[in-house]
Enzyme design. Structure first.
Site, short mmCIF file in Angstrom:
data_model
loop_
_atom_site.label_atom_id
_atom_site.label_comp_id
_atom_site.label_asym_id
_atom_site.label_seq_id
_atom_site.Cartn_x
_atom_site.Cartn_y
_atom_site.Cartn_z
CB CYS A 1 -0.93 -0.01 1.21
SG CYS A 1 -1.98 1.47 1.35
CB CYS B 1 -6.53 0.00 7.49
SG CYS B 1 -6.24 0.17 5.71
#
Length: 427
Positions: free
Chosen positions: A170, A266
């Site tokens: 990410c 997340c």
């Protein structure tokens, strides 16, 4: 003329905002519930308008996909997570800053989505931080893009018997690519984030470096970030500690001063990754746990539940502690053995050396110490010859290389070399 529309729903309420835009200026708006009319405002000015939370959310959803602003010297785009670190980064960026938050995909069945750095609640907190200072804030809804670029490879990696690190994928590619693209559209000279890392000049080029707070250093997670992008990036917290950041936020009266930490990975929304994988395509399947000679020691419920170095969940008894050594997806087999069988002295990685480096410190897992090693460049990355054996090195994890605190290379771990003398020595 361009027509923009955005909506938002919460607690049984729904709001819709419609805008007519000419260039970067709003010429007509249907948006009841805001603090001021939008007609005549630029998109940048509209992004700072407050009002009813639901209507402001709908306005933000309308602005995000088409947002643009004329370039302005000194303007900084600040990546906002809703937490204290990004709030202080915004404070440092000054009165011309613009906040941006990425809304990313979260597992809807995760137990604690509110703590994620990309949740709807985080978006609201980030926007409130900006608006409290009279600054614009833009939300980019990238849920599907994130799911394809990060979540999909995470699932496929485990299915292939690897132990992928989605945060590095990410940060090293997806997140910063989107944020830097937004900064350019917003007319900002650079992008600031609340990461605890530094940018230094090392070997005559800009490189990422460890943050001064060793307990919060995030250079490993950012290790795959292309050094060519660093001239457009700013880490204002890299020289200070987390405690200093919280104290600075408290002195400034920021609401985020006491906010808890956001969670890693997340999209798991606070859940266990094994439960997540079971819900997203990796079905539990009974298979053998065997020793290195192939003798069955017990049974397991899915090879992807085990990563090298793991003891918990093996459910086998022996005269000494046993660890997962590796998994074979083709046969749904987990190989277990004593800790000495985890010894690794050679590591292959797909990636690159950012500068010619030979003697390095190699960090092979987020919570593992860096190890002294010799780095040898290969056609598709590098090979590491470790001075001492490492234990529990997992294909799919990242190898981040340091020289005098600067990141001089990074890659994804592939093949491992075992140290024969360790395998044959007694426990």
């Amino acid at each position: 003329m361009v027509e923009l529309a955005g909506d938002s729903a919460r607690d049984g309420r729904w709001a819709l905002v419609r805008l007519t835009v000419d260039g970067d200026r709003i010429v007509d708006a249907d948006a009841d519930g805001l603090e001021r009319p939008l007609e005549g405002l630029t998109l940048l000015e509209a992004a700072a308008v407050g009002g009813d939370e639901l209507v402001v959310d709908a306005l933000s959803n309308a602005l995000g996909p088409a947002f643009t602003a004329a370039p302005k010297p000194g303007r900084v785009a600040v990546a906002m997570s809703g937490g204290v670190d990004s709030a202080v980064a915004l404070l440092r960026a000054g009165s011309g800053a613009i906040g941006v938050t990425l809304r990313l995909w979260l597992d809807p069945r995760g137990p604690d989505a509110e703590r994620a750095c990309c949740s709807p609640e985080a978006v609201l907190a980030a926007r409130a931080t900006c608006h409290a200072r009279g600054l614009p804030h833009v939300t980019l809804d990238l849920r599907e893009e994130f799911r394809r670029a990060v979540v999909g490879p995470f699932i496929r990696g485990y299915a292939a018997g690897e132990t992928p690190n989605p945060c590095i994928r990410c940060n090293g590619s997806f997140r910063f690519a989107e944020l830097l693209d937004f900064a350019a559209r917003a007319g900002a000279e650079r992008l600031a984030t609340g990461h605890y890392a530094r940018i230094v000049r090392h070997r005559d080029r800009l490189l990422l470096a460890r943050g001064n707070d060793s307990g919060k250093d995030q250079s490993y997670m950012l290790g795959r970030l292309d050094p060519r992008l660093l001239e457009r990036i700013w880490f204002p917290l890299g020289e200070q500690t987390k405690e200093e950041t919280r104290a600075e936020a408290a002195r400034a009266g920021l609401a985020a001063a006491g906010r808890s930490e956001s969670q890693e990975a997340c999209f798991l929304a606070g859940g266990d990754y094994r439960d997540f994988l079971a819900r997203h395509g990796l079905e539990p399947s009974d298979g053998p746990v065997v020793d290195e000679d192939g003798r069955e020691l017990g049974r397991h419920g899915g090879f992807w539940r085990f990563t090298p170095g793991q003891r918990r969940g093996l459910g086998v008894a022996a005269g000494e502690p046993l660890y997962a050594l590796r998994a074979d997806p083709g046969t749904n087999t987990v190989v277990a053995g004593p800790r000495r069988a985890l010894a690794t002295t050679e590591v292959e990685a797909r990636g690159r050396l950012y500068v010619p480096a030979r003697r390095v410190e190699a960090k092979l897992r987020h919570r593992s110490p860096a190890l002294a090693a010799q780095a040898i460049e290969t056609d598709n990355g590098f090979r590491l010859l470790l001075d001492e054996p490492a234990y529990g090195v997992a294909p799919g994890q990242a190898a981040v290389l340091y020289e005098d605190g600067a990141v001089v290379g990074a890659g994804t771990i592939g093949a491992l070399g075992r140290l024969t003398s360790y395998l044959e020595s007694p426990a």
